[in-house]
Write an enzyme that holds these catalytic residues in place. Sequence first.
Site, PDB file in Angstrom:
ATOM      1  CG  HIS A 189     148.104  48.293  67.842  1.00  0.00           C
ATOM      2  ND1 HIS A 189     147.689  48.436  66.575  1.00  0.00           N
ATOM      3  CD2 HIS A 189     147.329  48.217  68.874  1.00  0.00           C
ATOM      4  CE1 HIS A 189     146.350  48.017  66.761  1.00  0.00           C
ATOM      5  NE2 HIS A 189     145.961  47.958  68.006  1.00  0.00           N
ATOM      6  CD  GLU A 245     145.300  45.230  63.552  1.00  0.00           C
ATOM      7  OE1 GLU A 245     145.507  46.037  64.327  1.00  0.00           O
ATOM      8  OE2 GLU A 245     144.803  45.148  62.352  1.00  0.00           O
ATOM      9  CB  SER A 290     144.435  51.796  67.018  1.00  0.00           C
ATOM     10  OG  SER A 290     144.131  50.282  66.512  1.00  0.00           O
TER      11      SER A 290
END
Length: 476
Positions: A185, A189, A128
């Site tokens: 994740h 987000e 990421s």
Amino acid sequence: ATAQIGVTGLAVMGRNLARNLARHGFTVAVHNRSPERTRSLIAEHGGEGAFVPSESMADFVASLERPRAVIVMVKAGGPTDAVIDELMPLLEAGDIVVDCGNAHFADTRRREEALRGHGLHFVGTGVSGGEEGALHGPSIMPGGSDESYRKLGPIFERIAAQVEGTPCCRHIGPDGSGHFVKMVHNGIEYADMQLIAEAYDLLRAGLSASPAEIAEIFREWNTGELESFLIEITADVLAHTDAATGRPFVDVVLDQAEQKGTGRWTVQSALDLGIPITAIAEATFARSLSGHADQRAAARRAFTEAGGTFPGVDRETFVEDVRRALLASKIVAYAQGFDHIRAGSREYDWGIDLGGTATIWRGGCIIRARFLDRIRQAYDAEPELPTLLVAPWFADRVGAGVPAWRRVVADAARAGVPTPAFASSLAWFDGLRAERLPAALIQGLRDNFGAHTYHRVDRAGTFHTLWAGDRSEVEA
Ligand code: NDP
């Protein structure tokens, strides 16, 4: 063979990852299906470190030290399988294939099993931070065998973002765990961004404030508990003026949010695992709703009522209410995301360390924030924490924020400002803490129409009421 690690797939991500590796002193074999990309990497950045370019896959593999470590950084899906198929006959037992693309964790599980059958290690790795992160230090989430991590760990930990001397990389667990954690994740987000967008919308409607004024509020928030990369860039985007029109940039952008699919994957997986990640789901649906332009136009024509107005609260109180509601909703979103990771870890037997996962999101990735330190501390203090919500630091923030949270959600409903993520986070919170839920009635209905049985509060056993008969109760 001289290269310590190789990268095949040299579009923005692979190119920057290869440069990051070379800049840290590793000798990097590089390859791309179309050789122009390899040539331009060497022409433009060959001086940054030791690159070993190859134009054929066979030469690329031959340039690697054994056991070989090959990073595949190509378009996810079919292209990844095509590259693996091409690599397979060239590799030998003990070699490691690292997929740094955005693969679905189920594909990673399938590929890992297939390669394991050939004595190869397959390491599905979440990366990421976008192209900047790939170059300057991403957050790296590798999933694979312990043996593969012994080779990759020292390399990845060097090139990852560093926060207070700790690398934003750690071994997540076996097979699909790295890509699973990366998926969640991304889901978090989505929720984070939706909550920020709702806060902005509320401030705009409630204060009749300009984007530039709201940018100042976000700048201020970024000095406190909400401090994060996303809050920082929100101030940046809101303060930006469109050069062509002189209008606030945010007012000239079409209000239809796009998505590449990781939010959807997160929600699909949570449904399978039975974990209510309501904030992520609402955020994903809010993007979908924004994209239905025709339905939106039809609804605007059908419902012309202007909506209510916000009560005339003073500016300072309203801003602080929205800040508290945002923080409480954000805590809910993260609590749900970590519940999801725990459920995945149990289902697939991954042994994921939740606190450790929070550690590697502190830098490099899009949701990087100070806040994540608190998550690590919470799970370090109590690994079996039933939910992040009840860890002392989080419980204090949520508890103190509840009155503001209720005011904001109620005022938004009265004024007709949509706050799906704020409102559903509050409903989740109220659902969790309720003494009694109407789930009892659901059970009654299920027993009535389908004899699905129920349990009682006062005695053990499984029961059914003879609804069509004399309504007596029988033990099922
Ligand atoms: P793209 O996803 O645009 O993929 C382009 C690369 O894939 C090129 O190197 C291309 O080779 C190669 N490729 C496509 N099809 C094939 C094939 N059939 N066989 C061999 N190679 C093929 O590149 P990005 O750099 O944007 O992303 C790479 C991966 O990283 C993706 O999986 C993406 O989801 C993931 N990712 C991207 C992030 C981002 O911010 N962009 C962030 C994190 C992960 P050629 O030059 O020959 O066409």
